[in-house]
Design a protein around this motif. Structure first.
Motif, PDB file in Angstrom:
ATOM      1  N   SER A 137      -0.152   7.295  11.056  1.00 35.95           N
ATOM      2  CA  SER A 137      -1.237   5.957  11.400  1.00 35.95           C
ATOM      3  C   SER A 137      -2.415   5.023  10.304  1.00 35.95           C
ATOM      4  CB  SER A 137      -2.790   6.743  12.152  1.00 35.95           C
ATOM      5  OG  SER A 137      -2.237   7.850  13.429  1.00 35.95           O
ATOM      6  N   GLU A 138      -2.333   5.578   8.791  1.00 33.94           N
ATOM      7  CA  GLU A 138      -3.004   5.020   7.977  1.00 33.94           C
ATOM      8  C   GLU A 138      -2.340   3.956   8.010  1.00 33.94           C
ATOM      9  OE1 GLU A 138      -5.587   2.925   5.791  1.00 33.94           O
ATOM     10  OE2 GLU A 138      -6.148   4.602   7.420  1.00 33.94           O
ATOM     11  N   LEU A 139      -0.858   4.155   7.794  1.00 32.39           N
ATOM     12  CA  LEU A 139       1.013   2.665   7.550  1.00 32.39           C
ATOM     13  C   LEU A 139       0.343   1.842   8.674  1.00 32.39           C
ATOM     14  CD1 LEU A 139       2.538   1.761   6.495  1.00 32.39           C
ATOM     15  CD2 LEU A 139       4.358   2.863   7.428  1.00 32.39           C
ATOM     16  N   ARG A 198      11.138   1.284  11.637  1.00 34.00           N
ATOM     17  CA  ARG A 198      11.569   0.644  10.507  1.00 34.00           C
ATOM     18  C   ARG A 198      11.033   0.703   8.980  1.00 34.00           C
ATOM     19  NH1 ARG A 198      12.693  -3.025  14.585  1.00 34.00           N
ATOM     20  NH2 ARG A 198      11.518  -4.822  13.494  1.00 34.00           N
ATOM     21  N   LEU A 199       9.601   0.175   8.777  1.00 31.41           N
ATOM     22  CA  LEU A 199       9.538   0.768   7.799  1.00 31.41           C
ATOM     23  C   LEU A 199       9.069   1.884   7.454  1.00 31.41           C
ATOM     24  CD1 LEU A 199       8.041  -0.368   4.729  1.00 31.41           C
ATOM     25  CD2 LEU A 199       5.954  -0.698   6.125  1.00 31.41           C
ATOM     26  N   VAL A 200       9.000   2.900   8.269  1.00 36.28           N
ATOM     27  CA  VAL A 200       8.880   4.233   7.896  1.00 36.28           C
ATOM     28  C   VAL A 200      10.167   4.900   7.417  1.00 36.28           C
ATOM     29  CG1 VAL A 200       8.905   6.368   9.511  1.00 36.28           C
ATOM     30  CG2 VAL A 200       7.084   5.054   9.776  1.00 36.28           C
ATOM     31  N   GLY A 201      11.006   4.185   8.393  1.00 36.17           N
ATOM     32  CA  GLY A 201      12.559   4.626   8.613  1.00 36.17           C
ATOM     33  C   GLY A 201      13.104   4.234   6.612  1.00 36.17           C
ATOM     34  N   ASP A 202      12.813   3.400   6.534  1.00 35.80           N
ATOM     35  CA  ASP A 202      13.161   3.019   4.448  1.00 35.80           C
ATOM     36  C   ASP A 202      12.229   4.089   4.017  1.00 35.80           C
ATOM     37  OD1 ASP A 202      13.910   0.679   5.387  1.00 35.80           O
ATOM     38  OD2 ASP A 202      12.707  -0.847   5.524  1.00 35.80           O
ATOM     39  N   LEU A 203      11.121   3.726   4.102  1.00 36.72           N
ATOM     40  CA  LEU A 203      10.351   4.770   2.950  1.00 36.72           C
ATOM     41  C   LEU A 203      10.899   6.157   3.190  1.00 36.72           C
ATOM     42  CD1 LEU A 203       6.741   3.853   3.931  1.00 36.72           C
ATOM     43  CD2 LEU A 203       7.907   2.786   2.068  1.00 36.72           C
ATOM     44  N   LEU A 204      10.948   6.805   4.120  1.00 34.01           N
ATOM     45  CA  LEU A 204      12.055   8.260   4.259  1.00 34.01           C
ATOM     46  C   LEU A 204      13.152   7.515   3.202  1.00 34.01           C
ATOM     47  CD1 LEU A 204      11.292  10.903   4.853  1.00 34.01           C
ATOM     48  CD2 LEU A 204      12.845  10.216   7.334  1.00 34.01           C
ATOM     49  N   TRP A 212       0.888  -1.638   0.277  1.00 31.70           N
ATOM     50  CA  TRP A 212       0.609  -0.298   0.170  1.00 31.70           C
ATOM     51  C   TRP A 212       0.853   1.423  -0.164  1.00 31.70           C
ATOM     52  CZ3 TRP A 212       0.077   3.822   4.061  1.00 31.70           C
ATOM     53  CH2 TRP A 212      -0.972   4.886   3.607  1.00 31.70           C
ATOM     54  N   ALA A 213       1.579   1.040   0.860  1.00 35.83           N
ATOM     55  CA  ALA A 213       2.837   2.593   1.291  1.00 35.83           C
ATOM     56  C   ALA A 213       3.896   2.667  -0.502  1.00 35.83           C
ATOM     57  CB  ALA A 213       3.666   2.371   2.239  1.00 35.83           C
ATOM     58  N   ALA A 214       3.761   2.006  -1.170  1.00 38.87           N
ATOM     59  CA  ALA A 214       4.965   1.847  -1.922  1.00 38.87           C
ATOM     60  C   ALA A 214       3.865   1.864  -3.680  1.00 38.87           C
ATOM     61  CB  ALA A 214       5.620   0.565  -2.281  1.00 38.87           C
ATOM     62  N   SER A 215       2.239   1.786  -3.642  1.00 44.79           N
ATOM     63  CA  SER A 215       1.833   1.766  -4.481  1.00 44.79           C
ATOM     64  C   SER A 215       1.526   3.357  -5.705  1.00 44.79           C
ATOM     65  CB  SER A 215       0.272   1.309  -4.353  1.00 44.79           C
ATOM     66  OG  SER A 215      -0.453   2.280  -3.174  1.00 44.79           O
ATOM     67  N   ARG A 216       1.694   4.227  -4.508  1.00 45.81           N
ATOM     68  CA  ARG A 216       1.997   5.787  -5.179  1.00 45.81           C
ATOM     69  C   ARG A 216       3.168   6.649  -3.989  1.00 45.81           C
ATOM     70  NH1 ARG A 216      -3.591   7.578  -3.275  1.00 45.81           N
ATOM     71  NH2 ARG A 216      -3.231   9.243  -2.240  1.00 45.81           N
ATOM     72  N   LYS A 217       3.110   7.789  -5.051  1.00 50.29           N
ATOM     73  CA  LYS A 217       4.126   8.581  -3.850  1.00 50.29           C
ATOM     74  C   LYS A 217       3.336   8.657  -2.778  1.00 50.29           C
ATOM     75  CE  LYS A 217       7.035  12.532  -4.597  1.00 50.29           C
ATOM     76  NZ  LYS A 217       7.926  13.343  -5.457  1.00 50.29           N
ATOM     77  N   ARG A 218       3.801   9.141  -1.345  1.00 50.94           N
ATOM     78  CA  ARG A 218       3.353   9.482   0.039  1.00 50.94           C
ATOM     79  C   ARG A 218       3.965  10.107   0.335  1.00 50.94           C
ATOM     80  NH1 ARG A 218      -1.333   5.742  -0.664  1.00 50.94           N
ATOM     81  NH2 ARG A 218      -1.485   4.236  -1.278  1.00 50.94           N
ATOM     82  N   ASP A 219       3.629  12.171   0.960  1.00 47.78           N
ATOM     83  CA  ASP A 219       4.484  11.802   2.112  1.00 47.78           C
ATOM     84  C   ASP A 219       5.233  10.511   4.031  1.00 47.78           C
ATOM     85  OD1 ASP A 219       6.316  13.455   3.838  1.00 47.78           O
ATOM     86  OD2 ASP A 219       4.931  15.489   3.337  1.00 47.78           O
ATOM     87  N   VAL A 220       6.228  10.256   4.075  1.00 45.00           N
ATOM     88  CA  VAL A 220       5.848   9.565   5.052  1.00 45.00           C
ATOM     89  C   VAL A 220       6.046  10.291   5.852  1.00 45.00           C
ATOM     90  CG1 VAL A 220       7.612   8.524   6.243  1.00 45.00           C
ATOM     91  CG2 VAL A 220       7.540   8.075   3.667  1.00 45.00           C
ATOM     92  N   ILE A 221       6.199  11.348   6.297  1.00 46.21           N
ATOM     93  CA  ILE A 221       6.267  12.768   6.939  1.00 46.21           C
ATOM     94  C   ILE A 221       4.823  13.291   7.108  1.00 46.21           C
ATOM     95  CG2 ILE A 221       7.513  14.051   8.487  1.00 46.21           C
ATOM     96  CD1 ILE A 221       9.638  14.085   6.319  1.00 46.21           C
ATOM     97  N   ASP A 222       3.766  12.616   7.426  1.00 49.23           N
ATOM     98  CA  ASP A 222       2.785  12.873   8.338  1.00 49.23           C
ATOM     99  C   ASP A 222       2.078  12.539   9.111  1.00 49.23           C
ATOM    100  OD1 ASP A 222       0.247  15.177   6.776  1.00 49.23           O
ATOM    101  OD2 ASP A 222      -0.863  12.492   6.639  1.00 49.23           O
ATOM    102  N   GLN A 223       1.039  12.921  10.164  1.00 49.92           N
ATOM    103  CA  GLN A 223       1.174  12.210  11.043  1.00 49.92           C
ATOM    104  C   GLN A 223      -0.504  11.403  10.331  1.00 49.92           C
ATOM    105  OE1 GLN A 223      -0.218  14.914  14.546  1.00 49.92           O
ATOM    106  NE2 GLN A 223      -0.151  12.995  15.507  1.00 49.92           N
ATOM    107  N   ASP A 224      -0.777  11.609   9.335  1.00 44.92           N
ATOM    108  CA  ASP A 224      -2.030  11.052   9.202  1.00 44.92           C
ATOM    109  C   ASP A 224      -1.408   9.531   8.753  1.00 44.92           C
ATOM    110  OD1 ASP A 224      -4.296  12.248  10.375  1.00 44.92           O
ATOM    111  OD2 ASP A 224      -4.258  13.678   8.833  1.00 44.92           O
TER     112      ASP A 224
END
Length: 196
Positions: free
Chosen positions: A64-66, A143-149, A49-61
Motif C-alpha cells: 500500500s505504501e509503495l 510490475r514494479l512489485v515483480g521487479d522488486l521481488l 523510495w523502494a530502492a533507498s533501503r532494504k525492504r520486504d516486498v512481501i508485506d501488505q503494508d
C-alpha cells in the motif's frame, strides 16, 4: 461528451469513476499525455523510495505504501484500496483478504522455494494485477512489485518487453495476452515476456 484526459480506447485500461477522477491533484493536467508524464515522474519517486533501503516486498503494508509513493503526488486515492466495482479484479469487499492471501502465498513460495525465483516474482505480480486492489495504476504497480521481488530473491529486475507499456501498442498486446494465459494457470508466456 468526450474528455481528452480520461477517454481511452484501450480495453485493458481500467476506467475511473467520476469521484475518483475528481481526486486528481495537479490542476494543470488537462490531457492524457500530461497525466501520463506526471504519473511517470511520481512512479520514479516511488522506485527511488523502494530502492533507498532494504525492504520486504512481501508485506501488505509495504504494498500500500509503495502504491501511495508511486501515485500520491497525482491522485488522492493512491495507496488506498478501491471501494468500487471494476471491469477486472475481485469484488472490492474482498480486496484486503485477497491481498493478504497473495502475500502469504508468495512468502510461502519464497521460504520453501516452491518455484524458481523468477516464477515467484511473476506469479506474485500477476496475482496483484488480477486482484486489481487500487482504483488505477495496478499494472505499473504490479510490475514494479515483480521487479522488486525478483531483486529481493537475488535476480535482476525484469525488462517487461523493453517498453513503457502505457502506450506500447504491440508490446502491450503481448503483455495482456500473457496475463490472460496466466489467468488460466499458464505462466510460461508471462515469465518469458517479463524477461524479453
Amino acid at each position: 461528451m468526450s474528455d481528452p484526459l480520461f477517454d481511452d480506447d484501450d480495453e485493458a485500461n481500467t476506467p475511473l469513476t467520476a469521484e475518483e477522477r475528481e481526486q486528481l491533484i495537479p490542476s494543470y493536467i488537462t490531457l492524457r499525455h500530461e497525466l501520463n508524464e506526471a504519473e511517470q515522474v511520481n512512479i520514479g519517486q516511488g522506485l527511488r523510495w523502494a530502492a533507498s533501503r532494504k525492504r520486504d516486498v512481501i508485506d501488505q503494508d509495504f504494498l500500500s505504501e509503495l502504491h501511495r509513493r508511486m501515485f500520491g503526488d497525482v491522485w488522492r486515492w493512491a495507496g488506498v484500496y478501491r471501494t468500487t466495482a471494476r471491469n477486472i479484479g475481485v469484488d472490492a469487499y474482498s480486496i484486503r483478504m485477497d491481498v493478504r492471501q497473495a502475500v502469504d502465498d508468495a512468502r510461502y513460495w519464497a521460504e520453501h522455494q516452491t518455484y524458481a525465483p523468477d516464477e515467484i516474482a511473476v506469479r506474485f505480480s500477476h496475482r496483484l494485477v488480477a486482484i486489481h486492489p487500487f482504483p488505477n495504476g495496478n499494472g505499473r504497480f504490479s510490475r514494479l512489485v515483480g521487479d522488486l521481488l525478483a531483486r529481493q530473491l537475488g535476480r535482476p529486475v525484469f525488462t517487461w518487453g523493453r517498453a513503457n507499456l502505457v502506450n506500447a501498442g504491440e508490446t502491450r498486446a503481448r503483455y495482456v495476452a500473457a496475463l490472460r494465459l496466466a489467468d488460466n494457470h499458464d505462466f510460461g508466456p508471462l515469465i518469458d515476456f517479463a524477461r524479453s
